[in-house]
Write a protein that holds these residues in place. Sequence first.
Motif, PDB file in Angstrom:
ATOM      1  N   ILE A 131       0.841  -1.187   0.000  1.00 44.39           N
ATOM      2  CA  ILE A 131       0.000   0.000   0.000  1.00 44.39           C
ATOM      3  C   ILE A 131       0.880   1.242   0.000  1.00 44.39           C
ATOM      4  CG2 ILE A 131      -1.896   1.175   1.191  1.00 44.39           C
ATOM      5  CD1 ILE A 131      -1.066  -2.214   2.513  1.00 44.39           C
ATOM      6  N   TYR A 147       0.840   5.314   1.026  1.00 43.48           N
ATOM      7  CA  TYR A 147       0.177   6.361   1.775  1.00 43.48           C
ATOM      8  C   TYR A 147       0.875   7.693   1.518  1.00 43.48           C
ATOM      9  CZ  TYR A 147      -2.545   3.037   4.516  1.00 43.48           C
ATOM     10  OH  TYR A 147      -3.430   2.063   4.907  1.00 43.48           O
ATOM     11  N   GLN A 201       1.363  11.480   3.279  1.00 47.31           N
ATOM     12  CA  GLN A 201       1.186  12.234   4.511  1.00 47.31           C
ATOM     13  C   GLN A 201       1.610  13.684   4.302  1.00 47.31           C
ATOM     14  OE1 GLN A 201       3.426  11.005   8.026  1.00 47.31           O
ATOM     15  NE2 GLN A 201       1.766  11.705   9.357  1.00 47.31           N
ATOM     16  N   GLY A 235      -2.629  13.067   9.237  1.00 46.86           N
ATOM     17  CA  GLY A 235      -2.377  11.639   9.251  1.00 46.86           C
ATOM     18  C   GLY A 235      -2.186  11.116   7.843  1.00 46.86           C
ATOM     19  N   PRO A 236      -1.593   9.945   7.695  1.00 41.99           N
ATOM     20  CA  PRO A 236      -1.404   9.354   6.365  1.00 41.99           C
ATOM     21  C   PRO A 236      -2.737   9.111   5.670  1.00 41.99           C
ATOM     22  CG  PRO A 236      -0.037   8.239   7.990  1.00 41.99           C
ATOM     23  CD  PRO A 236      -0.968   9.133   8.744  1.00 41.99           C
ATOM     24  N   PHE A 286      -4.569   7.025   2.500  1.00 41.81           N
ATOM     25  CA  PHE A 286      -4.455   5.910   1.561  1.00 41.81           C
ATOM     26  C   PHE A 286      -4.480   6.427   0.122  1.00 41.81           C
ATOM     27  CE2 PHE A 286      -5.204   1.539   0.252  1.00 41.81           C
ATOM     28  CZ  PHE A 286      -5.911   1.672  -0.932  1.00 41.81           C
ATOM     29  N   ASP A 320      -3.375   0.586  -3.513  1.00 39.96           N
ATOM     30  CA  ASP A 320      -2.764  -0.657  -3.059  1.00 39.96           C
ATOM     31  C   ASP A 320      -2.624  -1.615  -4.232  1.00 39.96           C
ATOM     32  OD1 ASP A 320      -5.696  -2.393  -1.660  1.00 39.96           O
ATOM     33  OD2 ASP A 320      -5.413  -1.343  -3.557  1.00 39.96           O
ATOM     34  N   PHE A 375       4.784   7.009   2.017  1.00 39.76           N
ATOM     35  CA  PHE A 375       5.197   5.788   2.682  1.00 39.76           C
ATOM     36  C   PHE A 375       4.658   4.583   1.932  1.00 39.76           C
ATOM     37  CE2 PHE A 375       6.876   7.496   6.590  1.00 39.76           C
ATOM     38  CZ  PHE A 375       6.168   8.655   6.823  1.00 39.76           C
ATOM     39  N   LEU A 402       0.005  -3.233   9.637  1.00 36.75           N
ATOM     40  CA  LEU A 402       0.818  -2.671   8.579  1.00 36.75           C
ATOM     41  C   LEU A 402       2.245  -2.463   9.055  1.00 36.75           C
ATOM     42  CD1 LEU A 402      -1.547   0.105   7.129  1.00 36.75           C
ATOM     43  CD2 LEU A 402      -1.109  -2.150   6.176  1.00 36.75           C
ATOM     44  N   PHE A 433       5.370  -0.197   7.935  1.00 38.97           N
ATOM     45  CA  PHE A 433       5.649   0.969   7.096  1.00 38.97           C
ATOM     46  C   PHE A 433       7.124   1.068   6.766  1.00 38.97           C
ATOM     47  CE2 PHE A 433       1.885   3.641   6.733  1.00 38.97           C
ATOM     48  CZ  PHE A 433       1.024   3.020   7.602  1.00 38.97           C
ATOM     49  N   GLY A 434       7.382   1.589   5.567  1.00 39.27           N
ATOM     50  CA  GLY A 434       8.732   1.941   5.179  1.00 39.27           C
ATOM     51  C   GLY A 434       9.138   3.272   5.782  1.00 39.27           C
ATOM     52  N   THR A 435      10.359   3.711   5.466  1.00 38.73           N
ATOM     53  CA  THR A 435      10.920   4.891   6.112  1.00 38.73           C
ATOM     54  C   THR A 435      10.393   6.201   5.551  1.00 38.73           C
ATOM     55  OG1 THR A 435      12.825   4.738   4.642  1.00 38.73           O
ATOM     56  CG2 THR A 435      13.034   3.732   6.803  1.00 38.73           C
TER      57      THR A 435
END
Lengths: 115, 113
Positions: free
Chosen positions: B34, B36, B38, B43-44, B46, B49, B89, B101, B103-105
């Motif tokens: 997915i 996201y 931000q 907030g993140p 969507f 996906d 993200f 979930l 999450f990546g960096t």
Amino acid sequence: SAVISQKPSRDICQRGTSLTIQCQVDSQVTMMFWYRQQPGQSLTLIATANQGSEATYESGFVIDKFPISRPNLTFSTLTVSNMSPEDSSIYLCSVSGEGRPHEQYFGPGTRLTVT
Amino acid sequence: GESVGLHLPTLSVQEGDNSIINCAYSNSASDYFIWYKQESGKGPQFIIDIRSNMDKRQGQRVTVLLNKTVKHLSLQIAATQPGDSAVYFCAETTTGTASKLTFGTGTRLQVTL
């Protein structure tokens, strides 16, 4: 998609105190989650808030430090206990879409600063 | 443990150009990936996906590509606009993990005029 609100939006707290963050959803949802986002970093899952039972915590997070309540399908609270400056973060709640559990909707977050 | 990461922390793109944001993942058992967005102070949100049995999915101005051979995910944004400026993200989840979930960096996309 669900509409999620959080209170407070931000707070400045003294070390050693506790803060309770509220998360309200405009519809009933099964899954609710709490995340932490430290400054300039990614999101880390704290726990899954389960309705009617104890929250499920991720590695590195414990109930004594982050007690969670989920009294019904639209509301949850996260308490950050005995705060230290290292707890300064953004705390976010999220819910997952019904039938699409991987699609999560996030609240605006609570920006916490601990002095 | 398993992780999801990103190659570039900051991407600067001129308005009107296409943006490509990359992500590497390590959990070959992931079912969904997915993206996201931000924006500052929010907030993140969507975006899109893709299921693990697909290699491409298109949305409005966005395309996600999945290469399972090299465990690589990318988000392409067509005709990048100033409103696309945000941190992006990638995240992954696996069936049976109760929708958790990872999450990546994150990559910051800066759109220049």
